[in-house]
Scaffold this motif. Structure first.
Motif, mmCIF file in Angstrom:
data_model
loop_
_atom_site.group_PDB
_atom_site.id
_atom_site.type_symbol
_atom_site.label_atom_id
_atom_site.label_comp_id
_atom_site.label_asym_id
_atom_site.label_seq_id
_atom_site.Cartn_x
_atom_site.Cartn_y
_atom_site.Cartn_z
ATOM 1 N N ALA A 1 0.806 -1.218 0.000
ATOM 2 C CA ALA A 1 0.000 0.000 0.000
ATOM 3 C C ALA A 1 0.839 1.268 0.000
ATOM 4 O O ALA A 1 0.321 2.354 0.220
ATOM 5 N N HIS B 1 -4.748 -1.329 -4.634
ATOM 6 C CA HIS B 1 -6.045 -1.675 -4.049
ATOM 7 C C HIS B 1 -7.029 -2.163 -5.126
ATOM 8 O O HIS B 1 -7.855 -3.054 -4.859
ATOM 9 N N ARG C 1 -6.170 -5.802 -5.686
ATOM 10 C CA ARG C 1 -6.639 -6.646 -4.597
ATOM 11 C C ARG C 1 -8.155 -6.862 -4.687
ATOM 12 O O ARG C 1 -8.653 -7.971 -4.468
#
Length: 335
Positions: free
Chosen positions: A271, A282, A285
């Motif tokens: 991150a 993100h 993910r």
């Protein structure tokens, strides 16, 4: 009778006659809608949308519209009388009903034509609002829909006086000989009641009833509207009228995956990193989680799923990836 145009002459172009445009849009629908496609009640979807095509721009036959596009001298007497979609919607309902289509099919056609230049509305409320009229209300007490109904009456009288032959030909073709311009013109008042009744509440007060329409009606609206709009816009743009123009390749999950991989190559391993790198981290993910869930979703037989992510987190590409993955896992079943 002066020629009625759908699209006026401009920039050296001869323009497009209204009759020619209606027929061209109807012909294009053979490339847009498969021959074996049906409505929820088993009717020919191609026959439905072809009927809509033959009347969708019928309201352009008015003197006010021809003045609006500059092919007749003078200014429109009223803005409401130059609008062509509202009168086309009633013509669509009448034509479909004359041909014996189910009431819900007529309702779907009404909405598809009434909104072929706009966004789709709540179906029952829209149809009821356009057809309902209150007794004893006149002048400034009328709502916009009631004023539009009066304008449609004026439009029909204008067409009957100035383009009756064209109107007769349009309705002969659209109803396949089961109706007529004269019957539509003379029976417009009663048609308002028929359209209203199709969606009206059976309770104590006036209004639309959501229970009046089945769950499949909105899907039929989408099918009819999207097919009509595609054929209409490609016709207006002068696109070739052949199957190749409307041919579509099956979307490829490999192509989408390859594009997403180029974005993920810019993602940070964790991150940290720049704002763009963190966002891509993100997004990656989230996509992994969604695709993992898609596998179990497909194994359960599918159904309805939701994808909830913040703005900017890649819902569009992630949703497409999940949909294409599901399609492949379910042996090509439509998503």
């Amino acid at each position: 009778m002066p020629r009625r145009y759908s699209h006026p002459p401009e920039n050296g172009d001869d323009g497009t006659g209204l009759s020619e445009h209606l027929r061209d849009v109807a012909a294009r629908l053979e490339h847009v809608v498969p021959e074996d496609a049906t409505t929820p009640s088993g009717e020919s979807l191609r026959a439905v949308v072809r009927t809509l095509a033959l009347v969708h721009d019928f309201g352009k036959a008015t003197t006010d519209f021809q003045r609006y596009i500059g092919v007749l001298d003078g200014e429109p007497e009223s803005p409401l009388r130059r609008y062509h979609a509202p009168v086309g919607a009633f013509a669509a309902y009448y034509a479909l009903d004359s041909r014996g289509f189910e009431t819900e099919t007529c309702v779907a056609g009404f909405v598809a034509v009434g909104k072929h230049h706009g966004r789709l509305p709540d179906v029952a409320d829209y149809v009821y609002g356009r057809a309902h009229r209150r007794d004893g209300v006149s002048g400034r007490e009328q709502n916009p829909a009631e004023r539009q109904q009066l304008a449609i009456g004026d439009q029909l009288a204008d067409i009957d006086g100035n383009a009756r032959a064209l109107a007769a030909d349009v309705f002969e073709a659209a109803t396949d000989g089961n109706g007529s311009w004269a019957a539509f013109f003379d029976g417009f008042g009663g048609l308002l009641g028929d359209v209203e009744e199709a969606v009206a509440s059976t309770g104590s007060g006036p209004g639309a009833s959501r229970d009046a329409l089945s769950e499949s009606c909105y899907a039929l609206v989408l099918q009819s509207w999207s097919a009509l709009v595609l054929a209409d816009k490609t016709s207006a743009a002068g696109a070739p009228n052949d199957a190749a123009t409307y041919a579509a390749a099956e979307p490829s999950l490999d192509t989408l995956d390859a594009y997403v991989e180029t974005l993920e190559a810019e993602a940070s391993a964790d991150a940290d990193g720049t704002r763009a790198e963190r966002l891509n981290h993100h997004r990656s993910r989230a996509r992994e989680d969604v695709l993992a869930n898609a596998a179990s979703f497909a194994a359960s037989g599918g159904g309805v799923a939701t994808l909830t992510l913040p703005t900017g987190m890649g819902k569009t590409l992630t949703g497409l990836s999940a949909a294409l993955d599901l399609r492949d896992r379910l042996d090509g079943e439509r998503v």
